[in-house]
Scaffold this motif. Structure first.
Motif, PDB file in Angstrom:
ATOM      1  N   GLY A   1      36.368  68.645 -69.498  1.00  0.00           N
ATOM      2  CA  GLY A   1      37.679  68.323 -69.910  1.00  0.00           C
ATOM      3  C   GLY A   1      37.785  66.812 -69.583  1.00  0.00           C
ATOM      4  O   GLY A   1      39.114  66.106 -70.011  1.00  0.00           O
TER       5      GLY A   1
ATOM      6  N   HIS B   1      36.150  63.951 -70.621  1.00  0.00           N
ATOM      7  CA  HIS B   1      35.622  63.166 -71.606  1.00  0.00           C
ATOM      8  C   HIS B   1      35.960  63.701 -72.755  1.00  0.00           C
ATOM      9  O   HIS B   1      35.733  65.174 -73.257  1.00  0.00           O
ATOM     10  CB  HIS B   1      34.244  62.612 -71.407  1.00  0.00           C
ATOM     11  N   VAL B   2      35.978  62.881 -74.127  1.00  0.00           N
ATOM     12  CA  VAL B   2      35.986  63.483 -75.453  1.00  0.00           C
ATOM     13  C   VAL B   2      34.734  62.496 -75.969  1.00  0.00           C
ATOM     14  O   VAL B   2      34.538  61.295 -75.825  1.00  0.00           O
ATOM     15  CB  VAL B   2      37.255  63.128 -76.006  1.00  0.00           C
TER      16      VAL B   2
ATOM     17  N   THR C   1      35.738  67.704 -77.095  1.00  0.00           N
ATOM     18  CA  THR C   1      36.085  67.433 -75.578  1.00  0.00           C
ATOM     19  C   THR C   1      34.782  68.234 -74.918  1.00  0.00           C
ATOM     20  O   THR C   1      34.419  69.214 -75.039  1.00  0.00           O
ATOM     21  CB  THR C   1      37.363  68.478 -75.125  1.00  0.00           C
ATOM     22  N   SER C   2      34.424  67.357 -73.610  1.00  0.00           N
ATOM     23  CA  SER C   2      33.315  68.077 -72.744  1.00  0.00           C
ATOM     24  C   SER C   2      34.129  69.283 -72.307  1.00  0.00           C
ATOM     25  O   SER C   2      35.144  69.218 -71.794  1.00  0.00           O
ATOM     26  CB  SER C   2      33.009  66.774 -71.962  1.00  0.00           C
TER      27      SER C   2
ATOM     28  N   HIS D   1      42.181  69.690 -77.729  1.00  0.00           N
ATOM     29  CA  HIS D   1      41.758  69.500 -76.459  1.00  0.00           C
ATOM     30  C   HIS D   1      42.292  70.846 -75.502  1.00  0.00           C
ATOM     31  O   HIS D   1      43.238  71.399 -76.065  1.00  0.00           O
ATOM     32  CB  HIS D   1      42.660  68.057 -75.859  1.00  0.00           C
TER      33      HIS D   1
END
Length: 400
Positions: A210, A212-213, A206-207, A151
């Motif tokens: 940040g 969403h995953v 991770t998008s 992340h």
């Protein structure tokens, strides 16, 4: 929850050993016609002061993933350096004590390397790069973990268990070491797609925002969106996006603008442009497009890359043994196939850019080689940079 034992083993075996199946496809592919030069995407003008800048010539580290439990495989994480100007690779040894390190990722601070241990009793291992000390391993709670990412906060490690169709989260402490798992979610819905016996999580990322995953599952033809609790490391599902039945999505890569992503469908031999809504985490899958593979060739697209300025995208084609180059248009909403180039290896499992984006590395599983290409900074064209580097059962190349 997950698939049955027989299905798990069958799916995992297909993923791990598809590179050893008989009937390897021909390497030759017919390039798609490129657009006239005037229609090619233009990159943003660079500041005048940047023009004299030269690529550093000091060797940079390169880490290589492999399987240690197959004939002809490696004995751990391969250690090498590369010349950032020429792409020439020099082997420097092996970090032993890490079993089946098939996919690698580095912490945002560059101090810790993470590897999945792709075994029935799956785990992830942390390695401190300063002295290459193994900081320990933690169970992923599933079988056959095949992908790992960190992340952007540096606080959480995300892993995907292919054989059991689940995703896991581990906390990362200040030293880079891993704590006990904080989340494990098995993809129990929807039902497996045609020809699949269960879920097969293939990627967990991770998008760009940040918020969403996202997990890509080949077995259920689904991209799952989760919210990751930044304090507890738990997952809450917020959306699902479904491909066409039987597409077998494998790998998703975001455009730097953060509103679009590109999905490689392993089973269907297609790619799709996906919309992404940062507010909800929802992904919208577009219509399937060509991978550029030659007609009649059995091909399994593997991984997408997008240049930092969002002008070009590249796809690794296993079987066709090519790298496809796409022009990225309409601020990321459209891909246009420009051409393909031979990868000069067999079965390119994974591709990665050097940090400056001037080199592209391709890990070729069947031939046990890593091919390096220079990336044209204006045209995006790929040119082979010397002879491929021999690396046993090369399934991941991570240049730092």
């Amino acid at each position: 929850m997950g698939s049955g034992t027989a299905g798990t083993r069958g799916g995992w075996s297909r993923r791990r050993f598809v590179g050893a199946l008989a009937g390897a496809a021909a390497v030759v592919a017919v390039p798609a016609p490129a657009a006239p030069p005037a229609q090619r995407p233009r990159r943003a003008a660079r500041p005048a002061a940047a023009a004299p800048t030269r690529t550093p010539s000091a060797p940079r580290p390169l880490y290589l993933g492999t399987y240690t439990s197959v004939d002809g495989g490696g004995t751990g994480i391969g250690l090498a350096t590369y010349d950032p100007a020429t792409g020439a690779i020099t082997g420097t040894g092996t970090l032993t004590g890490v079993a089946d390190p098939s996919y690698l990722a580095v912490h945002p601070d560059g101090r810790t390397l993470y590897a999945v241990n792709e075994r029935t009793d799956g785990s992830v291992t942390a390695v401190r790069l300063a002295d290459r000390r193994i900081l320990g391993s933690r169970s992923t709670g599933g079988a056959g973990p095949c992908h790992v990412s960190v992340h952007p906060s540096g606080r959480w490690l995300l892993s995907a268990n292919y054989a059991s169709g689940s995703v896991a989260v581990h906390p990362v402490d200040a030293t880079g070491a891993l704590g006990e798992r904080t989340a494990l979610v098995t993809h129990s819905s929807p039902a497996p797609g045609p020809g699949q016996q269960g879920p097969h999580a293939h990627q967990f990322i991770t998008s760009p925002d940040g918020g969403h995953v996202l997990a890509v599952d080949l077995g259920t033809d689904t991209v799952y969106s989760y919210r990751l609790d930044p304090a507890r490391g738990t997952l809450t599902e917020v959306a699902q996006a479904h491909t066409k039945p039987g597409a077998g999505p494998r790998h998703l890569t975001f455009h730097p603008g953060g509103r679009y992503a590109y999905l490689a469908d392993e089973v269907g031999n297609t790619v799709s442009v996906c919309g992404y809504d940062p507010a909800t985490g929802r992904v919208t899958v577009g219509e399937p497009q060509s991978t550029g593979s030659a007609a009649g060739t059995t091909n399994y697209p593997a991984e997408f890359l997008v240049t930092a300025d969002g002008a070009y995208a590249y796809l690794a084609n296993r079987g066709d043994n090519t790298l496809a180059r796409y022009a990225v248009e309409a601020a990321g909403a459209r891909l246009r196939l420009l051409d393909t180039v031979p990868v000069h290896g067999d079965f390119p499992r994974q591709i990665a850019f050097s940090p400056d984006g001037r080199l592209l590395f391709a890990a070729n599983q069947r031939s046990g080689t890593v091919s390096v290409f220079t990336v044209g900074q204006d045209s995006g064209e790929l040119r082979l940079a010397g002879e491929p580097f021999a690396s046993p059962v090369a399934v991941c190349a991570l240049p730092l």
